[in-house]
Design an enzyme around this catalytic site. Structure first.
Site, mmCIF file in Angstrom:
data_model
loop_
_atom_site.group_PDB
_atom_site.id
_atom_site.type_symbol
_atom_site.label_atom_id
_atom_site.label_comp_id
_atom_site.label_asym_id
_atom_site.label_seq_id
_atom_site.Cartn_x
_atom_site.Cartn_y
_atom_site.Cartn_z
ATOM 1 C CB ALA B 10 -0.982 0.109 1.193
ATOM 2 N N GLY B 12 4.225 1.723 -0.733
ATOM 3 C CA GLY B 12 5.386 1.726 -2.011
ATOM 4 C C GLY B 12 4.492 2.065 -3.391
ATOM 5 C CB THR B 77 10.438 -4.032 1.897
ATOM 6 O OG1 THR B 77 11.261 -3.874 2.745
ATOM 7 C CG2 THR B 77 10.908 -3.880 0.471
ATOM 8 C CE LYS B 106 5.710 0.910 12.248
ATOM 9 N NZ LYS B 106 5.063 0.681 11.037
ATOM 10 N N GLY B 135 2.474 7.286 10.813
ATOM 11 C CA GLY B 135 1.839 7.656 9.407
ATOM 12 C C GLY B 135 2.136 9.384 9.027
ATOM 13 N N GLY B 187 -11.414 -4.793 7.214
ATOM 14 C CA GLY B 187 -10.168 -4.457 6.658
ATOM 15 C C GLY B 187 -9.290 -3.534 7.621
ATOM 16 C CG ASP B 201 2.407 -0.877 14.350
ATOM 17 O OD1 ASP B 201 1.628 0.035 14.788
ATOM 18 O OD2 ASP B 201 3.245 -0.812 13.311
ATOM 19 C CE LYS B 205 3.356 2.660 13.860
ATOM 20 N NZ LYS B 205 1.901 2.583 13.887
#
Lengths: 320, 320
Positions: B10, B12, B77, B106, B135, B187, B201, B205
């Protein structure tokens, strides 16, 4: 960088006091009547003490500050409207010598944006003015990083005094005059609060953003803003709104090329329903949705940190 | 700038699609099996169509992307832990050719920060990684503008999936499994949601921010983070909190040199009580009080806009 600071109010004094911590040297400091200069760096503490005791920072002429050795002018004199003088003249003097300029003073970029950008184009110096919009909040830098072409508009609470009054009215159920008097006692509102409560301060900040977003296609001044302040907001209006889960805030916006400041109702859990002197700006973008930034919109150290962030950016940015 | 984009997920794909609008040229695009390169600029639309139809962007070798003509590598990636490969190798290849690097991945800055900074020091190329934290929210750029030395810590909601689940549990009074299934249908959560709901995740960060704030004095990896996810948060706990005017959010923080992620109760009107997939970060500063930034923490175009903001900053920043 070597800084020439013009203006010794809360912001100018804070920039002078913090400069060394941020890696810069103050080579000139001027108030309206005097200046102290030293190409190796002035004694900031002594200069500010002299200002407190004698009413002047030094024994030199104010013009000495602009004629001496420095890399970046910090313009922190009180904002003036119309011809934006004397700040505009200080900006021109710096650009004529190919020096960089960082503004805390809103006048030049709210009332003479095209003129100032023209001076910048004819100079090797660069202009930055984060501190003019929302104090410590990263508003202009966020717009710059997105690219102004990718920002659709902004909406926010941009005046701490007005927001303090409205949020206190809502919480205490007291009327405007009462809360304004309380704000003045606390030093949150000035003896003459009109600049804040009539919406002028918020409008100037929105005009500045409008100028940035327009990217030269049109120029905005305060006259282009549709401005209504908080003077007529009643405690009754707040009670009515509260029954609907809403409250009233002084909202400034730049949307579809229009600049507007007015009291508006917002949901009590809205990001816009900040409390006290807090400010908040919502930035609409084409690809990243809505970004919100909030924080202290005023204060000597707060605004100084925005000035010093601009100096940092100038230091790391290549001259063309 | 000419961009070599490695990774066609999404992020890239969004960077490739938006690059031209932001003034850049894509000269290489690679997935794990192939690459398409053109020093004058590839046909992005065709490449992404080929990816959808045939499962590969081009007919060249993936290494072609790193060997061809470009100014800045965009590494997008999937994040890998431990040795952070293959992203780390891509970063090294770019730096060995004195190219700039912008990370959305990351891994290199969460698990091998010191190594990556060492590669950068030995190169003319510069590293940026705004997209790795939050983001589209301007977190790292705000820390950079303040100066990391003037940032005392951060606290925030840094994972949209976990926040969506908790905020839906609170609103609907439903239990975790039920809301997670709903999130997967929408989703918002992956088929294997562990990376998000276990707090990994968010922790990555925070580790990245801790590395930036440490300014080389110590290096953090995921192993240094104290991490608890949302898997054991019950609808009962949320009901109890709600009785006190509070709710539960997965909060990541970097405070006093420690990195922690855990569910915590916060007041329902706290800036941290964001809804849905929204993220928020509070940045503590020495001179400007607390700054808050919030916005969409994930998404192709959202994250791509952070990548492109980094490219913009590299374009305007002087090489040493």
């Amino acid at each position: 960088m070597r800084l020439a600071i013009v203006g010794t109010g809360a912001v100018g004094a804070s920039v002078a006091e913090l400069a060394a911590e941020y890696g810069h040297t103050v080579t000139a400091l001027a108030d309206s009547r005097s200046a102290v200069t030293d190409a190796a760096g002035i004694d900031v503490e002594s200069a500010l003490a002299r200002k407190r005791d004698e009413g002047r920072v030094g024994s030199g002429d104010p013009e000495d500050a602009l004629n001496g050795a420095y890399d970046c002018l910090v313009e922190a004199t009180p904002t003036t409207l119309g011809d934006a003088r004397p700040a505009y003249d200080h900006v021109r003097a710096a650009f004529e010598r190919d020096r960089d300029v960082v503004l805390a003073n809103k006048g030049p970029v709210a009332e003479r944006y095209a003129d100032v950008r023209a001076l910048e184009r004819e100079s090797e110096g660069r202009l930055r003015f984060e501190a003019t919009v929302g104090g410590a909040m990263p508003v202009l830098s966020t717009i710059e990083d997105c690219g102004p072409a990718h920002v659709t508009g902004i909406r926010g609470v941009l005046n701490g005094t007005a927001n303090f009054v409205l949020s206190r009215m809502a919480v205490e159920g007291l009327d405007y005059e009462h809360v304004l008097a309380e704000a003045q006692d606390l030093g949150v509102a000035e003896a003459d609060p009109s600049f804040d409560v009539e919406g002028t301060d918020a409008a100037l900040k929105c005009v500045i953003v409008a100028n940035v977003l327009a990217r030269g296609e049109r120029e905005y001044t305060l006259a282009d803003a549709d401005v209504e302040g908080i003077v007529d907001v009643s405690s009754n209006a707040l009670r009515l709104a509260s029954g609907d889960g809403r409250t009233v805030r002084l909202i400034g916006e730049v949307v579809d090329g229009s600049v507007r400041v007015a009291p508006r109702t917002v949901p009590t859990n809205s990001p816009l329903a900040v409390s006290g002197t807090e400010n908040v700006v919502q930035i609409g973008t084409t690809d990243a949705g809505r970004l919100n930034v909030s924080g202290r919109g005023t204060g000597g150290p707060e605004t100084a940190s925005a000035v010093l962030a601009d100096v940092r950016r100038l230091e790391s940015t290549a001259r063309d």
